[in-house]
Design an enzyme around this catalytic site. Structure first.
Site, PDB file in Angstrom:
ATOM      1  CG  PHE A 270       1.450  -0.476   6.941  1.00 48.51           C
ATOM      2  CD1 PHE A 270       1.564   0.862   7.270  1.00 48.51           C
ATOM      3  CD2 PHE A 270       2.612  -1.234   6.863  1.00 48.51           C
ATOM      4  CE1 PHE A 270       2.793   1.435   7.535  1.00 48.51           C
ATOM      5  CE2 PHE A 270       3.852  -0.675   7.117  1.00 48.51           C
ATOM      6  CZ  PHE A 270       3.942   0.661   7.458  1.00 48.51           C
TER       7      PHE A 270
ATOM      8  CB  ILE B  16       1.682   4.344   4.712  1.00 49.04           C
ATOM      9  CG1 ILE B  16       0.772   5.561   4.465  1.00 49.04           C
ATOM     10  CG2 ILE B  16       2.662   4.644   5.842  1.00 49.04           C
ATOM     11  CD1 ILE B  16      -0.233   5.842   5.569  1.00 49.04           C
TER      12      ILE B  16
ATOM     13  CG  LEU C  39      -6.699  18.534  -0.612  1.00 51.55           C
ATOM     14  CD1 LEU C  39      -7.862  19.157  -1.382  1.00 51.55           C
ATOM     15  CD2 LEU C  39      -6.244  19.483   0.496  1.00 51.55           C
TER      16      LEU C  39
ATOM     17  CB  SER D  87      -6.219   7.291  11.808  1.00 53.82           C
ATOM     18  OG  SER D  87      -6.774   8.445  11.239  1.00 53.82           O
TER      19      SER D  87
ATOM     20  N   GLY E  14       0.821  -1.210   0.000  1.00 56.76           N
ATOM     21  CA  GLY E  14       0.000   0.000   0.000  1.00 56.76           C
ATOM     22  C   GLY E  14       0.860   1.267   0.000  1.00 56.76           C
TER      23      GLY E  14
ATOM     24  CE  LYS F  30      -6.893   2.546  10.796  1.00 58.44           C
ATOM     25  NZ  LYS F  30      -5.960   1.481  10.428  1.00 58.44           N
TER      26      LYS F  30
ATOM     27  CE1 TYR G  56      -9.386   3.609   8.367  1.00 59.17           C
ATOM     28  CE2 TYR G  56      -9.705   5.900   9.000  1.00 59.17           C
ATOM     29  CZ  TYR G  56      -8.864   4.851   8.684  1.00 59.17           C
ATOM     30  OH  TYR G  56      -7.506   5.030   8.707  1.00 59.17           O
TER      31      TYR G  56
HETATM   32  P1  NAD Z   1      -3.505   1.527   1.425  1.00 60.62           P
HETATM   33  O1  NAD Z   1      -4.896   1.142   1.110  1.00 60.62           O
HETATM   34  O2  NAD Z   1      -2.653   2.076   0.336  1.00 60.62           O
HETATM   35  O3  NAD Z   1      -2.729   0.305   2.114  1.00 60.62           O
HETATM   36  C1  NAD Z   1      -3.384  -0.687   2.863  1.00 60.62           C
HETATM   37  C2  NAD Z   1      -2.911  -2.020   2.305  1.00 60.62           C
HETATM   38  O4  NAD Z   1      -3.531  -3.063   3.037  1.00 60.62           O
HETATM   39  C3  NAD Z   1      -3.286  -2.218   0.834  1.00 60.62           C
HETATM   40  O5  NAD Z   1      -2.138  -2.650   0.127  1.00 60.62           O
HETATM   41  C4  NAD Z   1      -4.359  -3.299   0.885  1.00 60.62           C
HETATM   42  O6  NAD Z   1      -4.346  -4.094  -0.280  1.00 60.62           O
HETATM   43  C5  NAD Z   1      -3.966  -4.065   2.123  1.00 60.62           C
HETATM   44  N1  NAD Z   1      -5.049  -4.795   2.799  1.00 60.62           N
HETATM   45  C6  NAD Z   1      -6.243  -4.322   3.251  1.00 60.62           C
HETATM   46  N2  NAD Z   1      -6.930  -5.306   3.861  1.00 60.62           N
HETATM   47  C7  NAD Z   1      -6.146  -6.420   3.813  1.00 60.62           C
HETATM   48  C8  NAD Z   1      -6.287  -7.752   4.281  1.00 60.62           C
HETATM   49  N3  NAD Z   1      -7.392  -8.156   4.914  1.00 60.62           N
HETATM   50  N4  NAD Z   1      -5.287  -8.621   4.046  1.00 60.62           N
HETATM   51  C9  NAD Z   1      -4.165  -8.238   3.389  1.00 60.62           C
HETATM   52  N5  NAD Z   1      -3.964  -7.000   2.933  1.00 60.62           N
HETATM   53  C10 NAD Z   1      -4.950  -6.093   3.144  1.00 60.62           C
HETATM   54  O7  NAD Z   1      -3.576   2.564   2.641  1.00 60.62           O
HETATM   55  P2  NAD Z   1      -2.430   3.427   3.309  1.00 60.62           P
HETATM   56  O8  NAD Z   1      -2.744   4.846   3.043  1.00 60.62           O
HETATM   57  O9  NAD Z   1      -1.101   2.893   2.962  1.00 60.62           O
HETATM   58  O10 NAD Z   1      -2.764   3.157   4.840  1.00 60.62           O
HETATM   59  C11 NAD Z   1      -2.084   2.177   5.592  1.00 60.62           C
HETATM   60  C12 NAD Z   1      -2.689   2.128   6.977  1.00 60.62           C
HETATM   61  O11 NAD Z   1      -2.611   3.418   7.563  1.00 60.62           O
HETATM   62  C13 NAD Z   1      -4.182   1.759   6.988  1.00 60.62           C
HETATM   63  O12 NAD Z   1      -4.432   0.940   8.099  1.00 60.62           O
HETATM   64  C14 NAD Z   1      -4.870   3.100   7.145  1.00 60.62           C
HETATM   65  O13 NAD Z   1      -6.110   2.971   7.781  1.00 60.62           O
HETATM   66  C15 NAD Z   1      -3.875   3.844   8.003  1.00 60.62           C
HETATM   67  N6  NAD Z   1      -3.964   5.314   7.872  1.00 60.62           N
HETATM   68  C16 NAD Z   1      -3.901   5.877   6.629  1.00 60.62           C
HETATM   69  C17 NAD Z   1      -4.015   7.251   6.502  1.00 60.62           C
HETATM   70  C18 NAD Z   1      -4.022   7.912   5.146  1.00 60.62           C
HETATM   71  O14 NAD Z   1      -4.562   9.011   5.022  1.00 60.62           O
HETATM   72  N7  NAD Z   1      -3.435   7.298   4.105  1.00 60.62           N
HETATM   73  C19 NAD Z   1      -4.154   8.045   7.646  1.00 60.62           C
HETATM   74  C20 NAD Z   1      -4.191   7.428   8.889  1.00 60.62           C
HETATM   75  C21 NAD Z   1      -4.095   6.057   9.000  1.00 60.62           C
HETATM   76  C1  WQD Z   2      -8.547  17.200   3.768  1.00 56.93           C
HETATM   77  C2  WQD Z   2      -9.220  18.537   3.571  1.00 56.93           C
HETATM   78  C3  WQD Z   2     -11.562  18.407   3.026  1.00 56.93           C
HETATM   79  C4  WQD Z   2     -11.074  16.521  -0.889  1.00 56.93           C
HETATM   80  C5  WQD Z   2      -9.129  11.736   6.093  1.00 56.93           C
HETATM   81  C6  WQD Z   2      -9.640  10.744   7.092  1.00 56.93           C
HETATM   82  C7  WQD Z   2      -8.625  10.525   8.155  1.00 56.93           C
HETATM   83  C8  WQD Z   2      -7.264  10.145   7.573  1.00 56.93           C
HETATM   84  C9  WQD Z   2      -6.844  11.105   6.509  1.00 56.93           C
HETATM   85  C10 WQD Z   2      -7.157   7.762   7.521  1.00 56.93           C
HETATM   86  C11 WQD Z   2     -10.610  18.608   4.191  1.00 56.93           C
HETATM   87  C12 WQD Z   2     -10.768  19.009   1.889  1.00 56.93           C
HETATM   88  C13 WQD Z   2     -10.840  17.087   0.356  1.00 56.93           C
HETATM   89  C14 WQD Z   2     -11.561  17.356  -1.932  1.00 56.93           C
HETATM   90  C15 WQD Z   2     -11.511  19.235  -0.442  1.00 56.93           C
HETATM   91  N1  WQD Z   2      -7.292   8.873   6.949  1.00 56.93           N
HETATM   92  N2  WQD Z   2     -11.058  18.426   0.565  1.00 56.93           N
HETATM   93  N3  WQD Z   2     -11.757  18.687  -1.672  1.00 56.93           N
HETATM   94  O1  WQD Z   2     -10.800  14.412   5.912  1.00 56.93           O
HETATM   95  O2  WQD Z   2      -8.696  15.414   6.944  1.00 56.93           O
HETATM   96  O3  WQD Z   2      -8.912  12.980   6.757  1.00 56.93           O
HETATM   97  O4  WQD Z   2      -7.903  11.261   5.552  1.00 56.93           O
HETATM   98  O5  WQD Z   2      -7.072   7.521   8.686  1.00 56.93           O
HETATM   99  O6  WQD Z   2      -9.118   9.514   8.956  1.00 56.93           O
HETATM  100  O7  WQD Z   2     -10.850  11.238   7.667  1.00 56.93           O
HETATM  101  O8  WQD Z   2      -8.552  14.274   4.716  1.00 56.93           O
HETATM  102  O9  WQD Z   2      -7.778  14.536   2.416  1.00 56.93           O
HETATM  103  O10 WQD Z   2     -10.181  13.866   2.830  1.00 56.93           O
HETATM  104  O11 WQD Z   2      -9.456  16.168   3.376  1.00 56.93           O
HETATM  105  O12 WQD Z   2     -11.732  20.453  -0.254  1.00 56.93           O
HETATM  106  O13 WQD Z   2     -11.820  16.920  -3.066  1.00 56.93           O
HETATM  107  O14 WQD Z   2      -9.426  18.737   2.169  1.00 56.93           O
HETATM  108  O15 WQD Z   2     -12.776  19.068   3.181  1.00 56.93           O
HETATM  109  O16 WQD Z   2     -10.756  19.907   4.669  1.00 56.93           O
HETATM  110  P1  WQD Z   2      -9.353  14.353   6.129  1.00 56.93           P
HETATM  111  P2  WQD Z   2      -8.990  14.630   3.256  1.00 56.93           P
END
Ligand code: NAD
Ligand code: WQD
Length: 338
Positions: free
Chosen positions: A80, A12, A199, A124, A10, A152, A148
């Site tokens: 992750f 991250i 975003l 998160s 994924g 977490k 979601y």
């Molecule tokens: P991502 O979707 O790119 O990566 C998640 C990976 O997990 C993917 O490769 C997916 O195929 C794999 N996956 C999901 N369910 C699975 C399962 N049951 N078995 C095996 N693989 C599985 O997302 P990311 O942005 O890299 O996020 C990684 C982690 O960080 C997630 O847990 C997400 O909730 C958390 N997180 C992400 C953000 C963000 O904004 N990207 C913010 C906060 C927390």
């Molecule tokens: C950021 C800002 C929108 C899209 C989410 C999850 C959070 C975490 C990160 C996983 C906000 C604005 C967005 C667009 C916009 N993920 N926006 N136009 O909502 O802070 O957080 O992602 O854990 O849990 O809730 O991130 O990137 O969706 O939005 O104006 O097309 O951009 O309103 O102010 P958010 P985001």
């Protein structure tokens, strides 16, 4: 030392794979590619010149996990794997609870069976809900606004409980703020399946002409320019935070929740301005209504990460925009065809 990454292909996970390999760790990925492609791992190998051992498996499948642990005997795990689209979780809560909770339970049971006692978990900032204090410290009251987010919250609780019961366990709960950006090589980056919600992927689609214009969700918030403020963090800084968290987990037991953010808030218009300045590319946008559930302002207090992990962010907002654009320009269709 061998680190097993669930969800290693994924966004991250792949960036963390690079930083771990470059720091000298061996990396094993377990991913079912529900939201990623194995190509990401090939590119991690291309960047580092090192091998990733990749398994295609569902982390909810305990028998498959046991076979992998039997073969690999990892020293630590970074978990992750999970589904992460907030809106989808509201529409399909059972899918989110099943995938995110079952995978964690299967993983913890397998770790216990094989004596693996170190886990770093992708939590998160969403667990803070609407924060009462800014910048948000780890001690802030928790509360979520989507299934979601609750997954977490629940996983954090499961891990904390397990660390109380098992004195050998080390748990690091990393609360990410808003990860953006891409590896400076332009080889790996965020490659969401389907229509993006976040975003930066939408900024990239508007800038590249894939989308007519970016919708800015709300210009009447109580913020300096009326648009929402978030703590955007470069994914490479975030990935380096995981290497520090692994080091910390190797040396401590118990559980700690740690924010990974910059400590600085930027608005949606700040992102557009920085993007245009750093890339020279216009982002057509239109102001629309607020998106339900959005919180006006959230940014981290990252001082605990500095104290416990000796970790601080280094990249600027311009770096985040420039690197996101470099990946998008080089991979207009994601990982499908370079
Ligand atoms: P991502 O979707 O790119 O990566 C998640 C990976 O997990 C993917 O490769 C997916 O195929 C794999 N996956 C999901 N369910 C699975 C399962 N049951 N078995 C095996 N693989 C599985 O997302 P990311 O942005 O890299 O996020 C990684 C982690 O960080 C997630 O847990 C997400 O909730 C958390 N997180 C992400 C953000 C963000 O904004 N990207 C913010 C906060 C927390
Ligand atoms: C950021 C800002 C929108 C899209 C989410 C999850 C959070 C975490 C990160 C996983 C906000 C604005 C967005 C667009 C916009 N993920 N926006 N136009 O909502 O802070 O957080 O992602 O854990 O849990 O809730 O991130 O990137 O969706 O939005 O104006 O097309 O951009 O309103 O102010 P958010 P985001």
């Amino acid at each position: 030392m061998k680190i097993l990454l669930t969800g290693g292909a994924g966004y991250i996970g792949s960036h963390t794979g690079v930083e771990l390999l470059e720091a000298g760790y061996d990396v094993v990925s377990v991913d079912n590619y529900v939201n990623s492609q194995p190509e990401a791992l090939r590119r991690v190998e291309a960047i580092t010149g090192k091998k990733v051992t990749a398994y295609e498996a569902d982390v909810c499948d305990k028998a498959a996990l046991e076979r992998i642990f039997e073969a690999e005997r990892p020293d630590a795990v970074i978990h992750f794997a999970g589904l992460k689209a907030v809106g989808e979780s509201v529409a399909k809560p059972l899918m989110y609870y099943r995938n995110n909770l079952d995978s964690t339970l299967a993983l913890l049971e397998t770790m216990k069976k094989y004596g693996c006692t170190r886990i770093v978990f992708s939590s998160s900032a969403t667990v803070y809900g609407q924060p009462e204090v800014l910048p948000v410290p780890e001690t802030a009251r928790l509360g979520c606004s989507s299934p979601y987010g609750w997954t977490k919250y629940m996983i954090e609780q499961i891990l904390r409980d397990e660390a109380v019961a098992d004195k050998e366990l080390s748990v690091v709960l990393l609360r990410y703020f808003n990860p953006v950006g891409a590896h400076p090589s332009g080889l790996i980056g965020e490659n969401p399946n389907g229509i993006p919600n976040n975003l930066m992927p939408n900024v990239l689609n508007a800038a590249s002409g894939k989308m007519k214009e970016l919708k800015v969700f709300g210009g009447d918030y109580p913020t300096p320019d009326g648009t929402c403020v978030r703590d955007y963090i470069h994914v490479v800084d975030l990935a380096k935070g995981h290497v520090r968290a692994i080091r910390y987990a190797m040396e401590h037991t118990g559980s700690e929740a740690i924010n990974l953010g910059t400590g600085v808030g930027y608005s949606v218009l700040d992102i557009i301005n920085s993007f245009e300045k750093s890339t020279g590319v216009k982002v057509p946008y239109v102001m629309t209504d607020r998106r339900p559930g959005d919180i006006p302002t959230v940014y981290a207090d990252p001082s605990k990460a500095a104290r416990l992990l000796d970790w601080r962010t280094e990249k600027t907002l311009d770096d985040m925009c420039r690197d996101s654009w470099a990946f998008k320009s080089r991979n207009p269709n994601g990982y499908e065809a370079e």
